[in-house]
Write a protein that holds these residues in place. Structure first.
Motif, mmCIF file in Angstrom:
data_model
loop_
_atom_site.group_PDB
_atom_site.id
_atom_site.type_symbol
_atom_site.label_atom_id
_atom_site.label_comp_id
_atom_site.label_asym_id
_atom_site.label_seq_id
_atom_site.Cartn_x
_atom_site.Cartn_y
_atom_site.Cartn_z
ATOM 1 N N THR A 55 0.832 -1.210 0.000
ATOM 2 C CA THR A 55 0.000 0.000 0.000
ATOM 3 C C THR A 55 0.862 1.255 0.000
ATOM 4 O O THR A 55 2.063 1.219 0.261
ATOM 5 C CB THR A 55 -0.916 0.035 1.237
ATOM 6 O OG1 THR A 55 -0.094 -0.002 2.424
ATOM 7 C CG2 THR A 55 -1.872 -1.146 1.244
ATOM 8 N N MET A 57 0.253 5.660 1.074
ATOM 9 C CA MET A 57 -0.665 6.649 1.632
ATOM 10 C C MET A 57 -0.965 7.731 0.602
ATOM 11 O O MET A 57 -0.130 8.080 -0.235
ATOM 12 C CB MET A 57 -0.059 7.288 2.881
ATOM 13 C CG MET A 57 0.072 6.331 4.060
ATOM 14 S SD MET A 57 -1.527 5.750 4.666
ATOM 15 C CE MET A 57 -2.221 7.274 5.292
ATOM 16 N N THR A 63 -5.720 8.409 3.465
ATOM 17 C CA THR A 63 -6.226 7.173 2.874
ATOM 18 C C THR A 63 -5.074 6.284 2.435
ATOM 19 O O THR A 63 -4.094 6.760 1.873
ATOM 20 C CB THR A 63 -7.113 7.470 1.645
ATOM 21 O OG1 THR A 63 -8.086 8.438 1.992
ATOM 22 C CG2 THR A 63 -7.796 6.202 1.151
ATOM 23 N N ARG A 64 -5.231 5.005 2.680
ATOM 24 C CA ARG A 64 -4.223 4.034 2.258
ATOM 25 C C ARG A 64 -4.730 3.323 0.997
ATOM 26 O O ARG A 64 -5.821 2.770 0.985
ATOM 27 C CB ARG A 64 -3.949 3.024 3.371
ATOM 28 C CG ARG A 64 -2.769 2.103 3.098
ATOM 29 C CD ARG A 64 -2.481 1.228 4.314
ATOM 30 N NE ARG A 64 -2.005 2.015 5.422
ATOM 31 C CZ ARG A 64 -0.745 2.395 5.605
ATOM 32 N NH1 ARG A 64 0.170 2.062 4.689
ATOM 33 N NH2 ARG A 64 -0.386 3.095 6.656
#
Length: 335
Positions: A55, A57, A63-64
């Motif tokens: 992932t 950011m 939000t990831r």
């Protein structure tokens, strides 16, 4: 397994050569890796991490996002006008690249055709199926395996002074295979933590005691004769290294003397006819020009003579005056 991946890539390139849109179809990539992941657990774990775990950011830190999925949607399912407007050009470009990839995979000057069934390769899965079945799950690479074996061999050679390369190879093999491992030697506080007695027992200790005794006795009796053989082998190797070093030194001396002779020759030329200014350089070039025009035509027959003269002027400096930092690399012997 490697050749099966190549064959799948070849099949994909064949489809994309006539229709580049297959490479922009999300379903293509959903199904492309599945047969390989089904038989290679490590690769399946890598795909899972790439698709579902890696992932990043968002810029505002709120939000990831899944990195691969984010990039995949931007490439395969664009929503902005620019990407949608250039999609036809992208497809055409992909077709060109797929055809180029196929030409490379079928190029007999490379090793790739030997792994392809379509090219009747000697190492394709259809011809060496058993070997491929035996190596399922094997992820050894040069870094993890080959370099480690070489390190073990080098350590054996240095720690055992006078040891021959054959003996060092045997030691490295025994060390890598843990042939003489005595099993788990750690005292465990809980019985459940201890591995089974034979979990890490070397091959030697699995032999009947009679064979173990015979091997130890043979090693004891063969020790002195083996050392004599090793001394002879090492002497032969040392003689080879010495002769090779002597030959290299002779070649280096010969090259040095030759370069010195060239340097003296170019220095004498510099004293005799070396130009000292740009005006002298231009005058020298004009004197060689066959057409005698102020601006020489590109088809002038004296062009090669000019190049030869310029090269001589350069080498007067780089070799005769030893301005080696300005040495030029010639594209040909006559340039």
């Amino acid at each position: 397994m490697g050749d099966q991946v190549l064959e799948r890539v070849e099949e994909l390139y064949t489809r994309a050569a006539s229709d580049g849109s297959v490479l922009l179809n999300p379903r293509t990539w959903d199904t492309f890796w599945k047969p390989i992941a089904d038989t290679q657990p490590a690769f399946a774990a890598y795909l899972k991490y790439t698709y579902e775990e890696e992932t990043v950011m968002s810029p505002d830190g709120s939000t990831r996002h899944l990195v691969y999925q984010l990039a995949r949607r931007a490439i395969l399912e664009p929503t902005d006008e620019t990407r949608m407007r250039t999609r036809a050009t992208t497809i055409e470009y992909l077709q060109v690249q797929a055809r180029a990839g196929l030409r490379k995979m079928h190029d007999e000057r490379t090793v790739l055709p030997s792994y392809l069934t379509s090219q009747d390769g000697a190492l394709c899965a259809a011809k060496v199926g058993r070997a491929h079945a035996d190596t399922i799950g094997c992820e050894n690479t040069n870094d993890r395996f080959s370099e480690s074996v070489f390190g073990t061999f080098d350590r054996s050679l240095k720690r055992n002074e006078g040891c021959s390369r054959e003996a060092a190879s045997a030691l490295a093999h025994a060390a890598r295979m843990k042939s003489f491992a005595t099993g788990d030697a750690v005292r465990h506080r809980k019985a459940l933590d201890a591995p089974s007695p034979d979990a890490s027992l070397g091959y030697f200790h699995e032999l009947p005691w009679q064979e173990q005794h015979a091997l130890v006795e043979w090693a004891r009796l063969a020790q002195r004769p083996s050392r004599a053989v090793d001394r002879a082998d090492n002497a032969q190797y040392a003689a080879y290294v010495k002769a090779k070093a002597k030959t290299a030194s002779q070649e280096e001396l010969k090259a040095l003397v030759t370069e010195w002779a060239y340097g003296m020759s170019f220095f004498e030329r510099w004293q005799e006819r070396g130009v000292r200014s740009v005006s002298q350089l231009n005058a020298g070039l004009r004197s060689i020009c066959a057409c005698r025009a102020q601006a020489c035509r590109s088809g002038c027959t004296a062009n090669q003579a000019k190049l030869d003269w310029l090269r001589e002027q350069i080498e007067m400096r780089t070799r005769g005056l030893q301005w080696v930092e300005f040495a030029a690399r010639w594209s040909s012997s006559t340039d």
